[in-house]
Design an enzyme around this catalytic site. Sequence first.
Site, short mmCIF file in Angstrom:
data_model
loop_
_atom_site.label_atom_id
_atom_site.label_comp_id
_atom_site.label_asym_id
_atom_site.label_seq_id
_atom_site.Cartn_x
_atom_site.Cartn_y
_atom_site.Cartn_z
CG HIS A 196 -2.07 -1.03 1.01
ND1 HIS A 196 -3.20 -0.79 0.27
CD2 HIS A 196 -2.16 -2.30 1.46
CE1 HIS A 196 -3.96 -1.89 0.28
NE2 HIS A 196 -3.35 -2.82 1.00
N GLY A 239 -7.61 -16.42 -7.22
CA GLY A 239 -7.99 -15.64 -6.04
C GLY A 239 -6.92 -15.46 -4.99
N GLY A 279 -4.43 -13.32 -5.02
CA GLY A 279 -3.89 -11.96 -4.88
C GLY A 279 -2.42 -11.92 -5.20
CB SER A 320 -6.51 -9.16 -12.76
OG SER A 320 -5.97 -8.35 -11.75
CG ASP A 356 -0.07 -6.07 -8.49
OD1 ASP A 356 0.83 -5.87 -7.65
OD2 ASP A 356 -1.23 -6.35 -8.17
C1 GLA Z 1 -2.90 -4.51 -4.91
C2 GLA Z 1 -2.66 -3.43 -5.96
C3 GLA Z 1 -1.23 -2.90 -5.89
C4 GLA Z 1 -0.85 -2.50 -4.47
C5 GLA Z 1 -1.22 -3.61 -3.49
C6 GLA Z 1 -0.99 -3.20 -2.06
O1 GLA Z 1 -2.13 -5.64 -5.21
O2 GLA Z 1 -2.90 -3.95 -7.25
O3 GLA Z 1 -1.09 -1.80 -6.77
O4 GLA Z 1 -1.44 -1.27 -4.12
O5 GLA Z 1 -2.56 -4.02 -3.63
O6 GLA Z 1 0.37 -2.99 -1.84
#
Ligand code: GLA
Length: 388
Positions: free
Chosen positions: A34, A124, A126, A130, A175
């Site tokens: 974040h 899912g 994370g 995507s 990402d």
């Molecule tokens: C998701 C978002 C990223 C980043 C993270 C938290 O993965 O796609 O851009 O903000 O949350 O670090």
Amino acid sequence: MKQQLVDKFLEIYGEGDGVKAYFAPGRVNLIGEHTDYNGGHVFPCALTVGTYGVARKREDTKVCLYSLNYPECGMVKASLSDLAYRQKDGWGNYPKGVIQTFISKNLKIPCGLDILYYGDIPKGLGIGSSASIEVVTGLILKDLMDYKDLSMIDIALFAQLAENEYVGMSCGIMDPFIIAMGKKDHAVFLDASDLSYIYAPLALPHEKIIITNSQKARLAVDERYQERRAQCEKALEELQTVIAIRNLGELTAEVFEQVQEMIGSPVRLRRARHAVTENQRTIQAVEALKRGDIFELGQLMNASHLSLKEDYEVSCEELDILVEEAWEIDGVLGSRMMGAGFGGCTVSIVENSAVNEFIQRVGENYQKRTGLHADFYVVETGNGAAVL
Ligand code: GLA
């Protein structure tokens, strides 16, 4: 893998020449959570698992998309003149969004495409599935439409734009950037405020990186993500009344302490404190790694978890339990929740000799305490998106 997918492509779309295969990885973020949308640093690596795309140009202007992971969705069909977001197109909206983004940037797509996707990223988690679909689509367009001057960073930016403006999720650049730019055995130290970056060698001869899936569904993650983002933006505005900064990532913890009273709510103060301290931890983590101090990297990851839990409030009971159980095991250097939060995964650095005990004990205790069955993935770092 490549030949199998090409065969599958020919079976689905029919025989013919001009079929090419591509890959974009998933990602793990060691530290810097974040921080990207707060103009701070992140420190992710690309993985060896990800999304494959096999593609061929069409003679007409149709776009046909098929995913081996979502056979129940059937063929997603669109045309270059109508790529509007449609709920029923499900996963297919991600590639459609990237094609639309190219067009909106005046990059002409003169003919349609057939694309087959297959992801070996478990659903899912994370870990960037995507963004990996988006980046692989961007790479397909760059290659097949012959946009030689388009850099991989441009593709990452297009993928982010597609996610922000087409899909409607206002995620940061981390990402797509790492997925487009990753390098085996390296993590990328990226300054999200200006996209300057360095490759930091990630030599972990005695340790493994383990992703643990809590199996806790990530509920309302988009809304809560936007809420955190808005809180940080408001806190920044409040701070800007006394200090000339463009984003929270420019503040050290010391300067933040001196100006923090300008933030008018305790919640916003905690959010901003996380953004500032997490960025500082990320900078320190890279220094620690340069010195070969994996112990300190682990300590910083642990502190990151506490800050995400207490100040940013994006953890959840399940992630906290996974992390607490990990911390109990000798040989665990660091463990924390990863990604947007509210479910999903943790990332841990575990000494080779402790890996089996980690998987067994964390798994058992987690099941006892939550009734959920955690999945463990010992991951390898890999390269960014590429033509295969
Ligand atoms: C998701 C978002 C990223 C980043 C993270 C938290 O993965 O796609 O851009 O903000 O949350 O670090």
